[in-house]
Design a protein around this motif. Sequence first.
Motif, PDB file in Angstrom:
ATOM      1  N   ILE A 224     -24.168  66.712  -5.819  1.00  0.00           N
ATOM      2  CA  ILE A 224     -24.084  67.100  -7.236  1.00  0.00           C
ATOM      3  C   ILE A 224     -23.846  68.599  -7.379  1.00  0.00           C
ATOM      4  O   ILE A 224     -22.909  69.023  -8.065  1.00  0.00           O
ATOM      5  N   CYS A 225     -24.661  69.412  -6.731  1.00  0.00           N
ATOM      6  CA  CYS A 225     -24.500  70.867  -6.839  1.00  0.00           C
ATOM      7  C   CYS A 225     -23.190  71.322  -6.215  1.00  0.00           C
ATOM      8  O   CYS A 225     -22.542  72.247  -6.724  1.00  0.00           O
ATOM      9  N   GLY A 226     -22.793  70.678  -5.126  1.00  0.00           N
ATOM     10  CA  GLY A 226     -21.536  71.042  -4.494  1.00  0.00           C
ATOM     11  C   GLY A 226     -20.361  70.862  -5.443  1.00  0.00           C
ATOM     12  O   GLY A 226     -19.470  71.715  -5.525  1.00  0.00           O
ATOM     13  N   GLN A 227     -20.358  69.769  -6.187  1.00  0.00           N
ATOM     14  CA  GLN A 227     -19.279  69.555  -7.158  1.00  0.00           C
ATOM     15  C   GLN A 227     -19.426  70.501  -8.350  1.00  0.00           C
ATOM     16  O   GLN A 227     -18.423  70.995  -8.875  1.00  0.00           O
ATOM     17  N   GLN A 228     -20.651  70.786  -8.752  1.00  0.00           N
ATOM     18  CA  GLN A 228     -20.843  71.773  -9.829  1.00  0.00           C
ATOM     19  C   GLN A 228     -20.199  73.107  -9.432  1.00  0.00           C
ATOM     20  O   GLN A 228     -19.511  73.735 -10.227  1.00  0.00           O
ATOM     21  N   GLU A 229     -20.452  73.514  -8.195  1.00  0.00           N
ATOM     22  CA  GLU A 229     -19.926  74.796  -7.712  1.00  0.00           C
ATOM     23  C   GLU A 229     -18.398  74.778  -7.636  1.00  0.00           C
ATOM     24  O   GLU A 229     -17.730  75.734  -8.033  1.00  0.00           O
ATOM     25  N   ARG A 230     -17.835  73.676  -7.150  1.00  0.00           N
ATOM     26  CA  ARG A 230     -16.367  73.592  -7.054  1.00  0.00           C
ATOM     27  C   ARG A 230     -15.730  73.609  -8.445  1.00  0.00           C
ATOM     28  O   ARG A 230     -14.721  74.274  -8.670  1.00  0.00           O
ATOM     29  N   LEU A 231     -16.323  72.849  -9.374  1.00  0.00           N
ATOM     30  CA  LEU A 231     -15.756  72.810 -10.723  1.00  0.00           C
ATOM     31  C   LEU A 231     -15.901  74.157 -11.426  1.00  0.00           C
ATOM     32  O   LEU A 231     -14.990  74.592 -12.139  1.00  0.00           O
ATOM     33  N   GLU A 232     -17.023  74.825 -11.207  1.00  0.00           N
ATOM     34  CA  GLU A 232     -17.202  76.151 -11.802  1.00  0.00           C
ATOM     35  C   GLU A 232     -16.176  77.137 -11.239  1.00  0.00           C
ATOM     36  O   GLU A 232     -15.564  77.917 -11.989  1.00  0.00           O
ATOM     37  N   LYS A 233     -15.977  77.085  -9.934  1.00  0.00           N
ATOM     38  CA  LYS A 233     -15.017  77.993  -9.306  1.00  0.00           C
ATOM     39  C   LYS A 233     -13.598  77.726  -9.824  1.00  0.00           C
ATOM     40  O   LYS A 233     -12.835  78.654 -10.107  1.00  0.00           O
ATOM     41  N   ARG A 234     -13.250  76.459  -9.983  1.00  0.00           N
ATOM     42  CA  ARG A 234     -11.881  76.089 -10.396  1.00  0.00           C
ATOM     43  C   ARG A 234     -11.650  76.235 -11.902  1.00  0.00           C
ATOM     44  O   ARG A 234     -10.591  76.653 -12.351  1.00  0.00           O
ATOM     45  N   PHE A 235     -12.679  75.864 -12.717  1.00  0.00           N
ATOM     46  CA  PHE A 235     -12.473  75.792 -14.166  1.00  0.00           C
ATOM     47  C   PHE A 235     -13.292  76.805 -14.970  1.00  0.00           C
ATOM     48  O   PHE A 235     -13.199  76.850 -16.186  1.00  0.00           O
ATOM     49  N   GLY A 236     -14.139  77.580 -14.287  1.00  0.00           N
ATOM     50  CA  GLY A 236     -14.833  78.668 -14.968  1.00  0.00           C
ATOM     51  C   GLY A 236     -16.195  78.365 -15.538  1.00  0.00           C
ATOM     52  O   GLY A 236     -16.840  79.258 -16.078  1.00  0.00           O
ATOM     53  N   LYS A 237     -16.640  77.101 -15.444  1.00  0.00           N
ATOM     54  CA  LYS A 237     -17.996  76.803 -15.917  1.00  0.00           C
ATOM     55  C   LYS A 237     -18.544  75.553 -15.242  1.00  0.00           C
ATOM     56  O   LYS A 237     -17.785  74.691 -14.801  1.00  0.00           O
ATOM     57  N   ARG A 238     -19.867  75.505 -15.208  1.00  0.00           N
ATOM     58  CA  ARG A 238     -20.536  74.327 -14.652  1.00  0.00           C
ATOM     59  C   ARG A 238     -20.628  73.252 -15.720  1.00  0.00           C
ATOM     60  O   ARG A 238     -21.119  73.519 -16.817  1.00  0.00           O
ATOM     61  N   PRO A 239     -20.199  72.048 -15.420  1.00  0.00           N
ATOM     62  CA  PRO A 239     -20.274  70.991 -16.426  1.00  0.00           C
ATOM     63  C   PRO A 239     -21.727  70.632 -16.759  1.00  0.00           C
ATOM     64  O   PRO A 239     -22.566  70.545 -15.854  1.00  0.00           O
ATOM     65  N   PRO A 240     -22.035  70.386 -18.029  1.00  0.00           N
ATOM     66  CA  PRO A 240     -23.376  69.948 -18.397  1.00  0.00           C
ATOM     67  C   PRO A 240     -23.589  68.445 -18.186  1.00  0.00           C
ATOM     68  O   PRO A 240     -24.716  67.975 -18.192  1.00  0.00           O
ATOM     69  N   LEU A 241     -22.485  67.695 -17.991  1.00  0.00           N
ATOM     70  CA  LEU A 241     -22.586  66.235 -17.878  1.00  0.00           C
ATOM     71  C   LEU A 241     -22.296  65.773 -16.457  1.00  0.00           C
ATOM     72  O   LEU A 241     -21.423  66.312 -15.776  1.00  0.00           O
ATOM     73  N   PHE A 242     -23.001  64.719 -16.064  1.00  0.00           N
ATOM     74  CA  PHE A 242     -22.853  64.151 -14.724  1.00  0.00           C
ATOM     75  C   PHE A 242     -22.906  62.638 -14.823  1.00  0.00           C
ATOM     76  O   PHE A 242     -23.706  62.076 -15.579  1.00  0.00           O
ATOM     77  N   ARG A 243     -22.039  61.965 -14.065  1.00  0.00           N
ATOM     78  CA  ARG A 243     -22.100  60.500 -13.948  1.00  0.00           C
ATOM     79  C   ARG A 243     -22.274  60.156 -12.482  1.00  0.00           C
ATOM     80  O   ARG A 243     -21.455  60.539 -11.642  1.00  0.00           O
ATOM     81  N   PRO A 244     -23.335  59.409 -12.149  1.00  0.00           N
ATOM     82  CA  PRO A 244     -23.512  58.989 -10.761  1.00  0.00           C
ATOM     83  C   PRO A 244     -22.512  57.892 -10.392  1.00  0.00           C
ATOM     84  O   PRO A 244     -22.256  56.991 -11.197  1.00  0.00           O
ATOM     85  N   PRO A 245     -21.923  57.968  -9.208  1.00  0.00           N
ATOM     86  CA  PRO A 245     -20.996  56.915  -8.786  1.00  0.00           C
ATOM     87  C   PRO A 245     -21.649  55.530  -8.858  1.00  0.00           C
ATOM     88  O   PRO A 245     -22.827  55.374  -8.528  1.00  0.00           O
ATOM     89  N   PHE A 246     -20.892  54.565  -9.331  1.00  0.00           N
ATOM     90  CA  PHE A 246     -21.326  53.167  -9.488  1.00  0.00           C
ATOM     91  C   PHE A 246     -22.448  53.025 -10.522  1.00  0.00           C
ATOM     92  O   PHE A 246     -23.011  51.936 -10.676  1.00  0.00           O
ATOM     93  N   GLY A 247     -22.826  54.107 -11.186  1.00  0.00           N
ATOM     94  CA  GLY A 247     -23.962  54.063 -12.105  1.00  0.00           C
ATOM     95  C   GLY A 247     -25.297  53.997 -11.392  1.00  0.00           C
ATOM     96  O   GLY A 247     -26.327  53.735 -12.002  1.00  0.00           O
ATOM     97  N   ASN A 248     -25.290  54.260 -10.079  1.00  0.00           N
ATOM     98  CA  ASN A 248     -26.513  54.150  -9.273  1.00  0.00           C
ATOM     99  C   ASN A 248     -27.236  55.490  -9.194  1.00  0.00           C
ATOM    100  O   ASN A 248     -26.653  56.487  -8.781  1.00  0.00           O
ATOM    101  N   TYR A 249     -28.494  55.471  -9.562  1.00  0.00           N
ATOM    102  CA  TYR A 249     -29.297  56.693  -9.505  1.00  0.00           C
ATOM    103  C   TYR A 249     -30.767  56.322  -9.345  1.00  0.00           C
ATOM    104  O   TYR A 249     -31.150  55.158  -9.496  1.00  0.00           O
ATOM    105  N   ASN A 250     -31.581  57.318  -9.028  1.00  0.00           N
ATOM    106  CA  ASN A 250     -33.031  57.147  -8.960  1.00  0.00           C
ATOM    107  C   ASN A 250     -33.678  58.453  -9.426  1.00  0.00           C
ATOM    108  O   ASN A 250     -32.984  59.356  -9.911  1.00  0.00           O
TER     109      ASN A 250
END
Length: 196
Positions: A89-115
């Motif tokens: 999750i944080c790794g993608q936050q960092e990549r998206l921030e670097k590429r698009f200038g901000k960390r997204p506030p929204l997250f979707r877990p793959p397959f809808g699976n989370y704990n």
Amino acid sequence: MIDRIPVPADDKVVFLTFDDGAEKDPEFLKMAADLKLPISMFLTNSVASADYGHFEKIRDNGSASTIDNHTLTHPNLRTLSFEGQKKEICGQQERLEKRFGKRPPLFRPPFGNYNDDTLRAASECGVSSLVLWRVSMQINNFQYAEGSALKPGDIILAHFRGPGELKGTTETQMTTRMLQRIQEQGYRIGRLEDYL
């Protein structure tokens, strides 16, 4: 965690979300721009990063579409440790921030699976909402989590997929059918972020 936006029963609004980012169809770019479709795009780095510019064009087409987090590699997060989930999750936050200038506030877990670890990791990575869905677009029709029709505030899941995964159907054709189903049921499309 949200899977439907609480709206008044007479507010016939639904929300479009597209996941992953494998398909980068130029016809879809044109359609999304022409119709000013407000799309919340949950991108997975391993498939979307080959052309993040494609999704930037959707974001910047005047529709107020957004780019959100769907992990680095699309794992089933429930099979990972807390640290493993946080890395995804944080790794993608960092990549998206670097590429698009901000960390997204929204997250979707793959397959809808989370704990509980997912919720804690997402929070520590700066996510404010974990977004699921109640309706998913298949190739031709909706699949409903409950009932057989849209409900006000439904979050609709679709995917950036092409003919190889859609049995010959293009992303634009699938989206056209999705928009027809929404219109047939008397709904309009809202921007998810405006209702959070």
